[in-house]
Design an enzyme around this catalytic site. Structure first.
Site, PDB file in Angstrom:
ATOM      1  N   THR A 104      -8.268  -2.061   2.094  1.00 56.10           N
ATOM      2  CA  THR A 104      -7.829  -3.113   1.164  1.00 56.10           C
ATOM      3  C   THR A 104      -8.392  -4.482   1.519  1.00 56.10           C
ATOM      4  O   THR A 104      -9.019  -5.133   0.673  1.00 56.10           O
ATOM      5  CB  THR A 104      -6.296  -3.144   1.083  1.00 56.10           C
ATOM      6  OG1 THR A 104      -5.825  -1.861   0.628  1.00 56.10           O
ATOM      7  CG2 THR A 104      -5.827  -4.223   0.124  1.00 56.10           C
ATOM      8  N   HIS A 120      -2.016  11.009  -1.667  1.00 55.14           N
ATOM      9  CA  HIS A 120      -1.616  10.082  -2.719  1.00 55.14           C
ATOM     10  C   HIS A 120      -1.219  10.851  -3.973  1.00 55.14           C
ATOM     11  O   HIS A 120      -1.505  12.036  -4.117  1.00 55.14           O
ATOM     12  CB  HIS A 120      -2.769   9.134  -3.065  1.00 55.14           C
ATOM     13  CG  HIS A 120      -3.242   8.308  -1.918  1.00 55.14           C
ATOM     14  ND1 HIS A 120      -4.400   7.553  -1.972  1.00 55.14           N
ATOM     15  CD2 HIS A 120      -2.725   8.109  -0.683  1.00 55.14           C
ATOM     16  CE1 HIS A 120      -4.568   6.927  -0.823  1.00 55.14           C
ATOM     17  NE2 HIS A 120      -3.571   7.251  -0.024  1.00 55.14           N
ATOM     18  N   HIS A 123     -10.101  -2.626   7.338  1.00 51.08           N
ATOM     19  CA  HIS A 123      -9.645  -1.427   6.629  1.00 51.08           C
ATOM     20  C   HIS A 123      -9.818  -1.618   5.123  1.00 51.08           C
ATOM     21  O   HIS A 123     -10.158  -2.707   4.653  1.00 51.08           O
ATOM     22  CB  HIS A 123      -8.186  -1.141   6.988  1.00 51.08           C
ATOM     23  CG  HIS A 123      -7.765   0.270   6.794  1.00 51.08           C
ATOM     24  ND1 HIS A 123      -6.736   0.624   5.947  1.00 51.08           N
ATOM     25  CD2 HIS A 123      -8.230   1.424   7.333  1.00 51.08           C
ATOM     26  CE1 HIS A 123      -6.576   1.933   5.982  1.00 51.08           C
ATOM     27  NE2 HIS A 123      -7.474   2.449   6.814  1.00 51.08           N
ATOM     28  N   ASP A 177       2.107   2.626   3.538  1.00 49.07           N
ATOM     29  CA  ASP A 177       1.323   3.784   3.121  1.00 49.07           C
ATOM     30  C   ASP A 177       1.191   4.812   4.232  1.00 49.07           C
ATOM     31  O   ASP A 177       1.348   6.019   4.003  1.00 49.07           O
ATOM     32  CB  ASP A 177      -0.066   3.298   2.675  1.00 49.07           C
ATOM     33  CG  ASP A 177      -1.059   4.430   2.495  1.00 49.07           C
ATOM     34  OD1 ASP A 177      -0.929   5.174   1.511  1.00 49.07           O
ATOM     35  OD2 ASP A 177      -1.965   4.560   3.340  1.00 49.07           O
ATOM     36  N   HIS A 181      -1.529   2.420  -5.122  1.00 49.31           N
ATOM     37  CA  HIS A 181      -1.208   3.798  -5.505  1.00 49.31           C
ATOM     38  C   HIS A 181       0.129   4.156  -4.869  1.00 49.31           C
ATOM     39  O   HIS A 181       0.673   3.401  -4.051  1.00 49.31           O
ATOM     40  CB  HIS A 181      -2.281   4.774  -5.009  1.00 49.31           C
ATOM     41  CG  HIS A 181      -2.545   4.653  -3.536  1.00 49.31           C
ATOM     42  ND1 HIS A 181      -1.688   5.163  -2.581  1.00 49.31           N
ATOM     43  CD2 HIS A 181      -3.541   4.040  -2.856  1.00 49.31           C
ATOM     44  CE1 HIS A 181      -2.142   4.868  -1.383  1.00 49.31           C
ATOM     45  NE2 HIS A 181      -3.268   4.180  -1.514  1.00 49.31           N
ATOM     46  N   SER A 213      -7.170   3.979  -1.524  1.00 47.11           N
ATOM     47  CA  SER A 213      -6.923   2.544  -1.382  1.00 47.11           C
ATOM     48  C   SER A 213      -8.159   1.707  -1.666  1.00 47.11           C
ATOM     49  O   SER A 213      -8.057   0.592  -2.189  1.00 47.11           O
ATOM     50  CB  SER A 213      -6.398   2.237   0.024  1.00 47.11           C
ATOM     51  OG  SER A 213      -5.143   2.822   0.237  1.00 47.11           O
ATOM     52  N   ASP A 218       0.835  -1.208   0.000  1.00 54.75           N
ATOM     53  CA  ASP A 218       0.000   0.000   0.000  1.00 54.75           C
ATOM     54  C   ASP A 218       0.871   1.260   0.000  1.00 54.75           C
ATOM     55  O   ASP A 218       1.743   1.433   0.848  1.00 54.75           O
ATOM     56  CB  ASP A 218      -0.893  -0.014   1.236  1.00 54.75           C
ATOM     57  CG  ASP A 218      -2.063   0.944   1.125  1.00 54.75           C
ATOM     58  OD1 ASP A 218      -1.967   1.923   0.379  1.00 54.75           O
ATOM     59  OD2 ASP A 218      -3.083   0.703   1.796  1.00 54.75           O
TER      60      ASP A 218
END
Length: 788
Positions: free
Chosen positions: A229, A526, A227, A373, A416, A175, A127
């Site tokens: 993902t 991002h 979360h 991330d 991303h 995400s 991530d």
């Protein structure tokens, strides 16, 4: 030309993995012909695979024929005969295959073990990990270990392309939409969890693997398992923030039933009920862990010792939740408390592989390096590289598994890039030096998140000295001994002014490291850059090149012969489940009484040590936000029911309006009832103090009576100090659940739901009530009385 066909043209070797894919697609052709929907949709991709592979073999045969002709020019006496005979034989064979679709022909040409063993797919997601992060990790690892500059990391060895990341709603994805592309093979809007752009549930590769192929399935993450993902592969919601509902679906409450066999990660707070004695951040009092065990057969593991006790023959389904929220950054992680990503992956592979051998079915496993991330969001280079390296160690482990189990496909990519990360930075107006300073990173011992919490706690407790800042935060934490006067003064002057203050503190700590290391960032969000694509295993050369992120979901679906359309149809046929999306969808639209989440007038940790920053953040961002979303949705539904003159629906919605509207009203008042210690009067003054003394004798007697009422609330509810306009006096009252105080003018409200205090005071409500008096804002209470 499709990406699959392009890939086959680039490969001119008669690879056994390609033969395996060809035979696989021949076996699906009849299914495609018989399934009209498949022919229009995913079936067309099947045909593209098959035709592309056939053309590749034809090209290969011609190439071999040309090589034989070249031998003739060297004077070989039988070369022309051999050439013609070989070419005719291959042509007859290929035409026979193409006409008859005889799977047995190609099967006999490929490695039989590929067909005898069940197929597995391991989907790894780093991530927020962009190309520059891979360079950073490689160069740092090379420098730290004194390796040659030609050294590479486990991911470098299997890089085959790039993935393009935009969502249906923005060039810059989040995400949730990024993972939906992998899971459903569809673009969707930011915030979407397993739904299409119109917020209709879309079938995922995990669900189809379980439903259609009876495969084993697993999720391994370092975030909360609910979360974005992991949620996208195992649930459906138009709003990623509805983690309570997502957790319910993951346990098994959805039209498909339970589709996940194994979950490792954090986020236990979304599975505990508020009325239980366990840590909870749920809005309701449902104990999902007990429901999971009793209703859906889950085994639950909640600490390191229980994790270590797991053997490969552990019963499925099982979940291991090792943190109330996200798991710790790798550099902060206590190995005695939490397992690492590599350890969880090793355990998951062992358990799933053992079960696979027993069942004769393959498995699908999604692994996410989630906190890569989050470190990039904070622009923290040290936390970022440590979590990246842990991900690389995990990749090495999975690569070995693939080599030992050649029926397994490994795909690794990112949803991303985060942070706009760069290696190289101009830190002043002068032209920059071409250098970086990795030794700066090596001296950092803690994440900026951890150090920010330490300094904030010191400020809140009035123990924040210059020596503590220099010795503990800078030298011990960051490894910085040359802090400037300007940097020191910034921290000494820092205060909890608003909810963003703690984030600014983390950002400042991160920047001190990044500037010295000559590392740059462009955003705390991002970016839209393409991310690297890595793969190994059968047929993965088809992913060579630049792809839309949806191609990855398509590849997995095709490799495992899945039918996502059928899953989508089943999900949308269930009227109760489909209807449950309407309240959420309504929260995205403009409706006549739409409310919004109010900002706090102080930072989340400003009330420490009396109320922790973790409690305040969860309470505000999760619980109150959910009341806002659900109230807006219920109001829109209510408006539609009036237009439709549907009296039954109007009555049904009253409870939702009252509960969620009351939750919004009560919490909006509650936040302003509180203030950091030292701000606002420490005790009632003026007319308020006189009214309290008149009604209760003294302030101390008032506190005793108020505490008794609050502690006496059964289950969840509120304790109030209100003003009776008719009797012209103060009164103490209580309400249940989220019922607002209607018969009195509310002056002071205290939330006694366990989510307001459990993470700090467990289930000891009297301790919470004793502490909260230190952070009551009596000025706002007095102001309300003056207006009553």
């Amino acid at each position: 030309m499709s990406f699959i066909k392009k890939a086959t043209y680039e490969s001119m070797s008669l690879n056994p993995d390609m033969l395996d894919l060809e035979s696989y697609y021949y076996s699906t052709r009849r299914k495609v012909r018989q399934h009209s929907r498949g022919t229009r949709g995913r079936g067309s991709m099947f045909l593209k695979f098959r035709r592309a592979a056939f053309e590749m073999y034809t090209d290969h045969a011609v190439s071999r024929f040309q090589n034989v002709v070249y031998d003739h020019r060297r004077g070989h006496p039988l070369s022309w005969f051999i050439s013609i005979f070989t070419f005719v034989l291959l042509t007859i064979l290929l035409v026979f295959i193409y006409i008859t679709d005889d799977e047995r022909v190609l099967t006999s040409l490929s490695h039989k073990k590929h067909h005898q063993a069940p197929k597995n797919v391991v989907m790894m997601i780093s991530d927020g990990f962009g190309p520059a992060s891979e360079t950073f990790a490689r160069q740092y690892h090379t420098w730290m270990n004194g390796l040659e500059v030609s050294s590479v990391l486990p991911l470098d060895e299997i890089q085959i392309g790039q993935s393009r990341t935009q969502s249906s709603s923005s060039l810059v994805t989040d995400s949730a939409a990024g993972a939906t592309a992998f899971a459903c093979g569809k673009k969707s809007h930011n915030g979407a969890i397993g739904v299409d752009p119109e917020d209709r549930p879309c079938g995922t590769v995990l669900e189809s693997a379980k439903i259609h192929k009876d495969m084993l399935t697993g999720l391994v993450v370092t975030s909360r398992v609910s979360h974005a993902t992991p949620a996208t592969f195992s649930s459906h919601s138009p709003d990623r923030e509805l983690e309570d509902w997502i957790a319910e679906q993951q346990v098994g409450y959805n039209p498909l039933g339970r589709t996940v066999d194994l979950m490792f990660g954090g986020g236990s707070c979304h599975f505990y009920g508020n009325s239980s004695q366990d840590k909870s951040c749920r809005l309701d009092d449902r104990d999902l862990l007990e429901e999971a065990k009793n209703e859906h057969g889950w085994s639950v593991y909640l600490d390191r010792s229980q994790f270590d006790s797991l053997k490969k023959n552990a019963d499925l389904p099982l979940m291991g939740l090792f943190s109330p929220s996200h798991m710790d950054y790798e550099m902060d992680r206590d190995p005695r408390v939490q397992p690492s990503l590599k350890e969880m992956t090793h355990k998951a592979l062992s358990i799933l592989n053992h079960a696979s051998k027993k069942s004769g079915k393959g498995f699908f496993l999604m692994i996410e390096g989630s906190r890569i991330d989050m470190a990039a969001h904070t622009n923290d280079p040290a936390a970022h590289v440590h979590d990246t390296w842990e991900y690389q160690r995990t990749v090495k482990l999975v690569k070995k598994f693939v080599k030992d189990h050649p029926n397994t496909v490994l795909i690794s990519t990112s949803d991303h890039e985060t942070g706009g990360f760069t290696l190289g930075r101009q830190v002043g107006e002068a032209y920059p030096e071409y250098k970086w300073n990795p030794e700066v990173i090596s001296r950092v011992k803690n994440s900026s998140e951890t150090l920010a919490n330490r300094w904030s706690a010191a400020v809140n407790s009035n123990s924040a000295t210059t020596d503590y800042l220099r010795d503990v935060i800078f030298e011990q934490g960051l490894g910085i001994t040359d802090a400037t006067l300007e940097e020191t003064q910034w921290f000494e002057q820092w205060r909890n002014k608003d909810a963003e203050s703690l984030y600014q503190l983390s950002y400042q700590l991160s920047d001190m490291v990044s500037r010295r290391a000559m590392i740059g960032w462009t955003t705390h969000g991002h970016t839209a850059v393409d991310v690297n694509l890595y793969a190994m295993g059968p047929s993965t050369e088809l992913l060579r090149g630049s792809h839309e992120n949806t191609d990855i979901g398509d590849f997995i679906s095709a490799y495992l012969d899945l039918d996502l359309d059928d899953i989508t149809e089943r999900l949308n046929k269930d009227k109760d489940f489909s209807a449950s999306f309407k309240p959420v969808v309504g929260s995205f639209s403009a409706i006549r009484t739409k409310v919004t989440l109010p900002a706090l007038p102080y930072a989340y940790n400003a009330l420490e040590p009396h109320i922790s920053g973790e409690i305040m953040e969860i309470h505000h961002k999760k619980h109150h936000q959910t009341y806002v979303n659900n109230f807006n949705a219920a109001e829109e539904q209510l408006e539609n029911s009036f237009k439709a003159e549907d009296l039954t629906e109007q009555l049904r919605l009253q409870n939702a309006v009252k509960f969620n509207g009351g939750g919004h009203i009560n919490h909006s008042l509650f936040w302003t009832n509180l203030a950091p210690q030292g701000q606002g009067s420490a005790a009632p003054t003026g007319a308020l103090a006189e009214a309290i003394n008149k009604q209760y004798g003294s302030f101390e007697d008032f506190q005793k009576q108020f505490n008794a009422a609050a502690v006496g609330v059964q289950g969840s509810g509120w304790a109030w100090l209100g003003y009776n306009k008719q009797a012209k006096r103060l009164e103490i009252a209580t309400t249940s659940n989220q019922d607002p105080l209607l018969h009195l003018t509310p002056l002071l409200g205290v939330d006694v739901w366990e989510h307001a205090y459990y993470l700090q005071y467990k289930n000891v409500r009297p301790d919470y009530m004793k502490a909260i008096w230190n952070v009551i804002n009596w000025e706002t209470v007095a102001e309300r009385l003056s207006k009553a």
